[in-house]
Design a protein around this motif. Structure first.
Motif, PDB file in Angstrom:
ATOM      1  N   ARG A   1       3.904 -75.717  10.827  1.00 35.66           N
ATOM      2  CA  ARG A   1       3.067 -74.654  11.402  1.00 35.66           C
ATOM      3  C   ARG A   1       3.561 -73.296  10.945  1.00 35.66           C
ATOM      4  N   PHE A   2       2.611 -72.402  10.697  1.00 38.82           N
ATOM      5  CA  PHE A   2       2.941 -71.028  10.307  1.00 38.82           C
ATOM      6  C   PHE A   2       2.074 -70.089  11.128  1.00 38.82           C
ATOM      7  N   ILE A   3       2.725 -69.161  11.838  1.00 39.50           N
ATOM      8  CA  ILE A   3       2.030 -68.196  12.688  1.00 39.50           C
ATOM      9  C   ILE A   3       2.347 -66.803  12.166  1.00 39.50           C
ATOM     10  N   HIS A   4       1.307 -66.058  11.813  1.00 37.90           N
ATOM     11  CA  HIS A   4       1.482 -64.730  11.216  1.00 37.90           C
ATOM     12  C   HIS A   4       0.943 -63.678  12.167  1.00 37.90           C
ATOM     13  N   MET A   5       1.762 -62.673  12.442  1.00 36.72           N
ATOM     14  CA  MET A   5       1.388 -61.595  13.368  1.00 36.72           C
ATOM     15  C   MET A   5       0.737 -60.456  12.598  1.00 36.72           C
TER      16      MET A   5
ATOM     17  N   ILE B   1      15.337 -66.792   2.059  1.00 36.52           N
ATOM     18  CA  ILE B   1      14.213 -67.179   2.906  1.00 36.52           C
ATOM     19  C   ILE B   1      14.119 -68.702   3.000  1.00 36.52           C
ATOM     20  N   GLU B   2      14.304 -69.377   1.856  1.00 33.70           N
ATOM     21  CA  GLU B   2      14.245 -70.835   1.849  1.00 33.70           C
ATOM     22  C   GLU B   2      15.331 -71.434   2.727  1.00 33.70           C
ATOM     23  N   GLU B   3      16.512 -70.832   2.747  1.00 35.16           N
ATOM     24  CA  GLU B   3      17.591 -71.321   3.602  1.00 35.16           C
ATOM     25  C   GLU B   3      17.240 -71.160   5.086  1.00 35.16           C
ATOM     26  N   CYS B   4      16.480 -70.121   5.406  1.00 37.83           N
ATOM     27  CA  CYS B   4      16.126 -69.863   6.807  1.00 37.83           C
ATOM     28  C   CYS B   4      15.067 -70.825   7.326  1.00 37.83           C
ATOM     29  N   VAL B   5      14.219 -71.353   6.442  1.00 38.97           N
ATOM     30  CA  VAL B   5      13.108 -72.214   6.883  1.00 38.97           C
ATOM     31  C   VAL B   5      13.320 -73.677   6.528  1.00 38.97           C
ATOM     32  N   ARG B   6      14.428 -74.007   5.907  1.00 42.59           N
ATOM     33  CA  ARG B   6      14.648 -75.353   5.364  1.00 42.59           C
ATOM     34  C   ARG B   6      14.522 -76.442   6.418  1.00 42.59           C
ATOM     35  N   TYR B   7      15.060 -76.215   7.607  1.00 40.79           N
ATOM     36  CA  TYR B   7      15.075 -77.258   8.644  1.00 40.79           C
ATOM     37  C   TYR B   7      14.088 -76.971   9.778  1.00 40.79           C
ATOM     38  N   SER B   8      13.171 -76.052   9.571  1.00 47.09           N
ATOM     39  CA  SER B   8      12.240 -75.663  10.628  1.00 47.09           C
ATOM     40  C   SER B   8      10.897 -76.360  10.464  1.00 47.09           C
ATOM     41  N   ASP B   9      10.244 -76.646  11.574  1.00 44.59           N
ATOM     42  CA  ASP B   9       8.878 -77.164  11.529  1.00 44.59           C
ATOM     43  C   ASP B   9       7.872 -76.096  11.927  1.00 44.59           C
ATOM     44  N   VAL B  10       8.355 -74.953  12.427  1.00 46.39           N
ATOM     45  CA  VAL B  10       7.498 -73.817  12.770  1.00 46.39           C
ATOM     46  C   VAL B  10       8.132 -72.545  12.223  1.00 46.39           C
TER      47      VAL B  10
ATOM     48  N   ALA C   1      -4.423 -56.330   6.648  1.00 43.93           N
ATOM     49  CA  ALA C   1      -5.608 -57.147   6.406  1.00 43.93           C
ATOM     50  C   ALA C   1      -5.464 -57.951   5.113  1.00 43.93           C
ATOM     51  N   PHE C   2      -4.965 -57.310   4.056  1.00 41.38           N
ATOM     52  CA  PHE C   2      -4.733 -58.032   2.808  1.00 41.38           C
ATOM     53  C   PHE C   2      -3.611 -59.063   2.976  1.00 41.38           C
ATOM     54  N   GLY C   3      -2.640 -58.752   3.821  1.00 46.05           N
ATOM     55  CA  GLY C   3      -1.572 -59.705   4.099  1.00 46.05           C
ATOM     56  C   GLY C   3      -2.102 -60.971   4.750  1.00 46.05           C
ATOM     57  N   GLU C   4      -3.070 -60.836   5.652  1.00 47.79           N
ATOM     58  CA  GLU C   4      -3.703 -62.018   6.260  1.00 47.79           C
ATOM     59  C   GLU C   4      -4.322 -62.915   5.194  1.00 47.79           C
ATOM     60  N   GLN C   5      -4.995 -62.308   4.231  1.00 52.83           N
ATOM     61  CA  GLN C   5      -5.636 -63.082   3.166  1.00 52.83           C
ATOM     62  C   GLN C   5      -4.597 -63.832   2.336  1.00 52.83           C
ATOM     63  N   ARG C   6      -3.503 -63.169   2.002  1.00 57.25           N
ATOM     64  CA  ARG C   6      -2.452 -63.822   1.201  1.00 57.25           C
ATOM     65  C   ARG C   6      -1.815 -64.975   1.969  1.00 57.25           C
ATOM     66  N   VAL C   7      -1.641 -64.811   3.262  1.00 54.88           N
ATOM     67  CA  VAL C   7      -1.050 -65.878   4.081  1.00 54.88           C
ATOM     68  C   VAL C   7      -1.962 -67.097   4.103  1.00 54.88           C
ATOM     69  N   ARG C   8      -3.245 -66.886   4.289  1.00 56.54           N
ATOM     70  CA  ARG C   8      -4.182 -68.013   4.318  1.00 56.54           C
ATOM     71  C   ARG C   8      -4.246 -68.723   2.970  1.00 56.54           C
ATOM     72  N   GLU C   9      -4.138 -67.973   1.872  1.00 54.54           N
ATOM     73  CA  GLU C   9      -4.130 -68.595   0.550  1.00 54.54           C
ATOM     74  C   GLU C   9      -2.852 -69.390   0.310  1.00 54.54           C
ATOM     75  N   SER C  10      -1.732 -68.885   0.803  1.00 55.53           N
ATOM     76  CA  SER C  10      -0.432 -69.509   0.527  1.00 55.53           C
ATOM     77  C   SER C  10      -0.103 -70.642   1.481  1.00 55.53           C
ATOM     78  N   PHE C  11      -0.654 -70.596   2.700  1.00 56.78           N
ATOM     79  CA  PHE C  11      -0.346 -71.615   3.702  1.00 56.78           C
ATOM     80  C   PHE C  11      -1.634 -72.041   4.391  1.00 56.78           C
ATOM     81  N   PRO C  12      -2.338 -73.050   3.879  1.00 55.25           N
ATOM     82  CA  PRO C  12      -3.548 -73.536   4.549  1.00 55.25           C
ATOM     83  C   PRO C  12      -3.225 -74.012   5.963  1.00 55.25           C
ATOM     84  N   GLY C  13      -4.047 -73.622   6.917  1.00 53.27           N
ATOM     85  CA  GLY C  13      -3.807 -74.000   8.307  1.00 53.27           C
ATOM     86  C   GLY C  13      -2.950 -73.024   9.068  1.00 53.27           C
ATOM     87  N   ALA C  14      -2.642 -71.865   8.465  1.00 52.78           N
ATOM     88  CA  ALA C  14      -1.833 -70.859   9.164  1.00 52.78           C
ATOM     89  C   ALA C  14      -2.648 -70.224  10.287  1.00 52.78           C
ATOM     90  N   ASN C  15      -1.948 -69.814  11.327  1.00 50.43           N
ATOM     91  CA  ASN C  15      -2.574 -69.090  12.435  1.00 50.43           C
ATOM     92  C   ASN C  15      -2.359 -67.592  12.254  1.00 50.43           C
TER      93      ASN C  15
END
Length: 383
Positions: free
Chosen positions: A160-164, A113-122, A182-196
């Motif tokens: 930027r992080f956008i979660h569907m 996962i880290e290799e997939c996001v290493r050079y991304s800004d979104v 719904a619980f996944g939304e909560q974990r995303v907001r805790e792990s990435f402040p400013g996520a959409n």
């Protein structure tokens, strides 16, 4: 005699190139990290707008539309995939040469996962399931997987992080998949402040499981609750457009979006619309939900997926927006969604009998199926 005109033509081209200046539209400044992204080339497919996006879940229904829109706008897109390369091979022509990069990954492997996001800004997470398998439960996909991607993306410096998610994602929902989302939304907001967070209603399109399922099973279409389930269907291309605008607009950081049709339909309304467009009757077979759930639970034991009792639970879930005034919609993004009555035929026309194949795209009488918009603050809306 030909040398002089050629020389003037070349000189003119050099002068035009020298006059090209970069404007504010070529520069994007990320609020969360302060990164400055500078585009190169003219805007569009044969250029780079300076942005690199990783789209998890790219091989799904919505994923291919999101990748196509991003690549068309000049974004370099990383498309992580699990399984065979053939699952994402069709995505490469959506962008220019080298702009769509497939990378193999496993949701349980943080290093990949880290290799997939290493050079991304979104990073856009579209991973989701309607049924469980022996390797991936709802908790592992919707909660642990979403949290892991968000944590690694934040640690890697992603802007930027956008979660569907789902329009019905609530912790008190009857369907397990909606509860875990719904619980996944909560974990995303805790792990990435400013996520959409983007919550979408049922989507329709060329590969959908709404209109095409009705057309494909027109001789025996199973329903529950007499097809009275309430729906707010949206076009998949509108959802992809919304995700692209959220990604490109820095004023949307941290906002939650609910994407749904302003008109409320029942499942029977959609079935009537399909049979009107394809000029054939759709034979509905209403099955008691408890009996269908029991049969689906038995079939779920088989090694290959046919159906699941979790999908039966989703067939009983009415779609309602949350009614939260802080939640944004299509209107806040300046997007006018497609109308179901006008857009549906292009996705189901191939189910028509041969004698009606050449009928017009907008047959007479389609306006009879238009439904008035339902206000967002309707009393029927539940939290």
């Amino acid at each position: 005699m030909l040398a002089a005109p050629l020389k003037r033509s070349a000189f003119g081209l050099r002068s035009s190139a020298a006059l090209l200046k970069r404007g504010k539209a070529d520069i994007t400044v990320r609020k969360t990290t302060g990164d400055v992204l500078v585009g190169r080339g003219t805007y569009g497919r044969q250029s780079w707008n300076g942005q690199t996006a990783t789209v998890f879940g790219c091989s799904g229904f919505l994923g291919r539309y999101v990748v196509a829109r991003l690549a068309r706008e000049g974004t370099k897109v990383i498309v992580p995939y699990r399984g065979l390369y053939e699952y994402v091979r069709h995505l490469r022509p959506t962008g220019d040469l080298g702009m769509v990069v497939p990378m193999e990954f496993d949701l349980r492997n943080p290093k990949q996962i880290e290799e997939c996001v290493r050079y991304s800004d979104v990073v856009i997470n579209l991973i989701g399931r309607n049924y469980e398998t022996k390797n991936f439960s709802f908790e592992k996909v919707h909660i642990e997987g979403a949290r892991r991607i968000a944590e690694i993306s934040h640690a890697a410096g992603v802007s930027r992080f956008i979660h569907m998610s789902n329009l019905n994602a609530r912790t008190n929902a009857d369907a397990k998949s909606l509860v875990t989302k719904a619980f996944g939304e909560q974990r995303v907001r805790e792990s990435f402040p400013g996520a959409n967070i983007v919550r979408s209603a049922t989507m329709y399109g060329y590969e959908d499981e709404l209109l095409n399922n009705i057309g494909k099973n027109k001789y025996c279409y199973l329903t529950v609750n007499k097809a009275q389930r309430k729906l707010r269907p949206v076009c998949v291309s509108d959802v992809a457009h919304a995700i692209s605008k959220i990604r490109d607009d820095e004023d949307t950081v941290g906002l939650t979006y609910e994407l749904f049709n302003s008109k409320q339909y029942t499942q029977k309304d959609v079935i009537d619309l399909v049979q009107f467009f394809i000029h054939e009757n759709v034979w509905r077979v209403n099955v008691p939900s408890s009996l269908l759930r029991l049969a689906a639970k038995a079939v779920d034991i088989l090694p290959y997926h046919y159906t699941s009792h979790h999908e039966v639970d989703l067939m009983l879930a009415d779609e309602f927006p949350s009614g939260d005034p802080a939640v944004q919609t299509f209107a806040d993004l300046g997007i006018q969604p497609h109308t179901l009555e006008l857009a549906a035929l292009q996705y189901i026309r191939h189910y028509r009998p041969p004698q009606h194949e050449e009928d017009p795209m907008e047959p007479r009488g389609y306006k009879a199926f238009r439904k008035p918009p339902v206000p967002v603050n309707n009393k029927d809306i539940v939290a």
